[in-house]
Design a protein around this motif. Structure first.
Motif, PDB file in Angstrom:
ATOM      1  N   PRO A 125       0.808  -1.389   0.063  1.00 55.92           N
ATOM      2  CA  PRO A 125       0.187   0.027  -0.110  1.00 55.92           C
ATOM      3  C   PRO A 125       0.897   1.214  -0.217  1.00 55.92           C
ATOM      4  N   ALA A 126       2.233   1.100   0.180  1.00 63.68           N
ATOM      5  CA  ALA A 126       2.951   2.375   0.402  1.00 63.68           C
ATOM      6  C   ALA A 126       3.122   3.229  -0.684  1.00 63.68           C
ATOM      7  N   PRO A 127       3.298   2.733  -1.876  1.00 66.54           N
ATOM      8  CA  PRO A 127       3.515   3.608  -2.955  1.00 66.54           C
ATOM      9  C   PRO A 127       2.107   4.255  -3.391  1.00 66.54           C
ATOM     10  N   PHE A 128       1.212   3.729  -3.261  1.00 70.55           N
ATOM     11  CA  PHE A 128      -0.205   4.172  -3.522  1.00 70.55           C
ATOM     12  C   PHE A 128      -0.670   5.407  -2.498  1.00 70.55           C
ATOM     13  N   LEU A 129      -0.185   5.005  -1.224  1.00 74.75           N
ATOM     14  CA  LEU A 129      -0.644   6.014  -0.190  1.00 74.75           C
ATOM     15  C   LEU A 129       0.186   7.205  -0.398  1.00 74.75           C
ATOM     16  N   LEU A 130       1.594   7.160  -0.770  1.00 72.12           N
ATOM     17  CA  LEU A 130       2.348   8.211  -0.849  1.00 72.12           C
ATOM     18  C   LEU A 130       1.849   8.956  -2.259  1.00 72.12           C
ATOM     19  N   TRP A 131       1.619   8.332  -3.264  1.00 71.59           N
ATOM     20  CA  TRP A 131       1.136   8.951  -4.433  1.00 71.59           C
ATOM     21  C   TRP A 131      -0.063   9.631  -4.458  1.00 71.59           C
ATOM     22  N   LYS A 132      -0.991   9.029  -3.684  1.00 74.05           N
ATOM     23  CA  LYS A 132      -2.374   9.601  -3.592  1.00 74.05           C
ATOM     24  C   LYS A 132      -2.495  10.652  -2.478  1.00 74.05           C
ATOM     25  N   TYR A 133      -1.954  10.536  -1.329  1.00 74.21           N
ATOM     26  CA  TYR A 133      -2.094  11.205  -0.130  1.00 74.21           C
ATOM     27  C   TYR A 133      -0.744  11.972   0.425  1.00 74.21           C
ATOM     28  N   GLY A 134       0.052  11.743  -0.473  1.00 69.18           N
ATOM     29  CA  GLY A 134       1.339  12.376  -0.087  1.00 69.18           C
ATOM     30  C   GLY A 134       1.325  13.841   0.293  1.00 69.18           C
ATOM     31  N   ALA A 135       0.895  14.595  -0.742  1.00 76.02           N
ATOM     32  CA  ALA A 135       0.683  16.115  -0.723  1.00 76.02           C
ATOM     33  C   ALA A 135      -0.203  16.457   0.738  1.00 76.02           C
ATOM     34  N   THR A 136      -1.272  15.703   1.089  1.00 73.03           N
ATOM     35  CA  THR A 136      -2.270  16.051   2.001  1.00 73.03           C
ATOM     36  C   THR A 136      -1.495  15.803   3.307  1.00 73.03           C
ATOM     37  N   LEU A 137      -0.644  14.515   3.515  1.00 71.79           N
ATOM     38  CA  LEU A 137       0.060  14.382   4.597  1.00 71.79           C
ATOM     39  C   LEU A 137       1.038  15.527   4.901  1.00 71.79           C
ATOM     40  N   ARG A 138       1.755  15.975   3.696  1.00 71.21           N
ATOM     41  CA  ARG A 138       2.985  16.805   4.093  1.00 71.21           C
ATOM     42  C   ARG A 138       2.334  18.262   4.491  1.00 71.21           C
TER      43      ARG A 138
END
Length: 492
Positions: free
Chosen positions: A472-485
Motif C-alpha cells: 500500500p505504501a507507493p499508492f498511499l504516498l502517491w495519492k495522499y502524500g501532498a495531504t500528509l505533508r
C-alpha cells in the motif's frame, strides 16, 4: 560568444565578495544577503561537475566503510565468540549494536551539520569512528567490545547525517537520480563486500584485522577530505558571506536564516531538537520512517544469518561463504544503475506533464518494482535455501531482494530530500531513526526464527508482512502524500 561568457563569469566571481542582495528587497532591506541569481558560481548547484563528483564519491566511500563495519563481523562471529568466551546471543549483539548507534548518532549530528556545516561534522565524526573502531580490534572483554562498537557506530553514522544533505546541496533535482547511482550504490555494497573481506581476513590473519583494515581505509578518506571536501551547505556559505560583509563594513548584514544578532546558543537550541520535532509532527515522515524501518530491519535480519547458512548447511569455509555476497553486489548494481536513470527520466516526464511543476511524489513510481521484487526475492531465497538447492539458486533470490531494497531506498531518500529541502539533514535523520532501531533488533531474533520455522516459512512470514506494509505504501504516498505533508506543522 565564449569570450563574452568568460568575461561575465570573471565579473560574477569578482563581485562575489560584494553584497549579494535580493533585487526585490534591495530598496527596503539593503542588508539582506542572498545569492546573485540562479547562476551564482559560488552556489554548489553551479560548481563544476568534477568537483561535485569528487565530493559525492568521497562520501559514498565513507558510507561504504560504515556499512562494511556493520556487516564485516558476520563471518567472524564464531572466532570472536571463542576468543571472548561469549554465547551466541551476546556475540550477535557485537554485530547489531553497531547498527543501533545509527538511530541516535544522526539525531545529533544532523542538527550540528545545519549549524556548523557538513564538512567539519563529517571529518570529526570520521576521526571519532577511526579511534573507537581501532579500539574494538584490541578488545579482550565483551564489555569493551560492545562499548567500542557503540561509540564507533556513532562516528560512522555521519554517513546517514551528511551524505543525503550534501547530495541535496550540490545536485539539482533533475540530476538527483544520476547522483544516486553512485551515492546509494557504493555504500550498499558494504553489506555485501564486508562479509567477503571479513571471511577472508578472519581465516588468514585473524578477526582483529577486520577492524584495523577499515580504520586505515577511513583514515585515508579523511586525509583526502581535508583537501577536496569543501563546505556545501548554502546556509553556511551565505552566513559566511554576511559575516565577511559585517566585518568589512560594520553594517548589520544578515541572511534569511541567520540574523546579525543571532547567537550560536540560539541556533543550537533550535537545531538540536529539530529531528525529533519533525518526526513527531510530520505525518509523511512517520509513514516513510515505518516503511524504511521494515526494509532495513528485514535486510539486516537476512544478512545476519546469510553466512551461517553457507557454513552450517552447505559446509562452506568462512572465505567461501563470504563469496556468496557477490550475489548482493550484482543485485545492488543492477538496481542502482537502472533505478537512478529511471528516476531522473520519470521526474522529467512527470514534471513536463504537470506543466513544469514538480512534487516529491514524482519519486514514488520507482517504489512499485521494489515492492514486487522484495517479497519475490525473500520467497525465492528462503525456499531454495530450505531445500538446499545448488548454491547459485539461493544467490539469485538474494540478488532479487537486493534489487528491491535499493529501489525503495533510492525512492524514499529522494522523496524526503525533495519534501524537506530546507532541512534535509534533520528530515533524513528523522526518517532513518526507526530503521536503525529495526536494523539492531531484527537480527537478534533471526537465529530463533530460522531455527523454529526454517528458511522457507521464516522468509514467507517476512514476505507476507512486507506485502501488508509495503504494497500500500507507493499508492498511499502517491495519492495522499501532498495531504500528509500539508498536515505537518511548520518547523524552524
Amino acid at each position: 560568444m565564449a569570450a563574452q561568457e568568460d568575461v561575465e563569469k570573471s565579473s560574477t566571481r569578482a563581485e562575489a565578495v560584494e553584497p549579494i542582495v535580493d533585487a526585490k528587497n534591495e530598496e527596503t532591506d539593503p542588508y539582506l544577503v542572498t545569492w546573485n541569481g540562479d547562476n551564482d558560481p559560488e552556489h554548489p548547484f553551479n560548481w563544476p561537475l568534477p568537483r561535485k563528483w569528487a565530493i559525492t564519491i568521497l562520501l559514498s566511500n565513507g558510507g561504504l566503510v560504515t556499512l562494511m563495519s556493520g556487516a564485516m563481523l558476520a563471518p567472524a562471529l564464531q572466532s570472536i565468540a571463542a576468543d571472548l568466551q561469549t554465547g551466541e546471543e551476546e556475540t550477535q549483539i557485537f554485530l547489531s549494536i553497531f547498527v543501533l548507534a545509527f538511530a541516535f548518532g544522526p539525531m545529533v549530528l544532523s542538527p550540528l551539520a545545519e549549524v556548523f556545516g557538513r564538512r567539519p561534522v563529517w571529518i570529526i565524526s570520521s576521526c571519532f569512528y577511526i579511534l573507537w573502531n581501532t579500539v574494538a580490534g584490541f578488545a579482550t572483554t565483551p564489555g569493551l567490545m560492545i562499548a567500542s562498537r557503540i561509540l564507533s557506530g556513532i562516528g560512522a553514522s555521519a554517513e546517514f547525517a551528511i551524505s543525503n544533505p550534501v547530495l541535496s546541496d550540490t545536485w539539482v533535482p533533475a540530476q538527483r537520480g544520476a547522483s544516486f547511482t553512485v551515492a546509494t550504490f557504493v555504500p550498499l555494497l558494504g553489506p555485501a563486500i564486508g562479509p567477503i573481506v571479513g571471511g577472508a581476513v578472519t581465516q588468514s590473519i585473524g578477526w582483529r584485522w577486520t577492524f584495523w583494515i577499515l580504520s586505515i581505509y577511513d583514515g585515508l578518506l579523511v586525509v583526502i577530505a581535508i583537501f577536496i571536501f569543501t563546505e556545501t551547505y548554502e546556509v553556511i556559505l551565505l552566513n559566511r558571506r554576511a559575516a565577511k560583509l559585517r566585518k568589512a563594513t560594520g553594517n548589520p548584514y544578515y541572511t534569511n536564516t541567520h540574523g546579525a544578532s543571532e547567537t550560536l546558543k540560539d541556533r543550537l537550541s533550535r537545531s538540536l531538537t529539530r529531528p525529533i520535532r519533525l518526526l513527531l509532527t510530520q505525518p509523511i515522515l512517520q509513514v516513510v520512517a515505518i516503511f524504511l524501518a521494515y526494509n532495513f530491519g528485514m535486510l539486516y535480519l537476512v544478512l545476519s544469518t546469510f553466512a551461517s547458512l553457507w557454513i552450517d548447511r552447505y559446509g562452506q569455509t568462512e572465505t567461501q561463504s563470504g563469496l556468496n555476497y557477490i550475489a548482493l553486489v550484482i543485485g545492488y548494481t543492477i538496481a542502482a544503475q537502472v533505478g537512478g536513470r529511471v528516476m531522473d527520466r520519470l521526474w522529467a516526464y512527470l514534471k513536463a506533464k504537470a506543466g513544469n511543476n514538480t512534487a516529491p511524489e514524482y519519486r514514488v513510481p520507482l517504489m512499485v518494482p521494489g515492492a514486487i521484487l522484495i517479497p519475490l526475492g525473500l520467497l525465492f531465497y528462503g525456499w531454495t535455501a530450505e531445500r538446499q538447492l545448488h548454491w547459485i539458486v539461493p544467490d539469485i533470490g538474494i540478488a532479487i531482494l537486493g534489487c528491491g531494497i535499493i529501489n525503495n531506498t533510492q525512492s524514499l531518500q529522494a522523496y524526503v530530500m525533495d519534501a524537506y529541502s530546507q532541512y534535509v539533514a534533520s528530515a533524513s535523520a528523522a526518517s532513518q531513526f526507526l530503521r536503525s532501531i529495526a536494523g539492531f533488533a531484527f537480527p537478534i531474533f533471526a537465529p530463533a526464527m530460522y531455527q523454529g520455522l526454517g528458511y522457507g516459512w521464516g522468509n514467507s512470514v517476512l514476505a507476507l508482512v512486507f506485502v501488508v506494509i509495503g504494497w500500500p505504501a507507493p499508492f498511499l504516498l502517491w495519492k495522499y502524500g501532498a495531504t500528509l505533508r500539508a498536515m505537518g506543522k511548520a518547523q524552524h
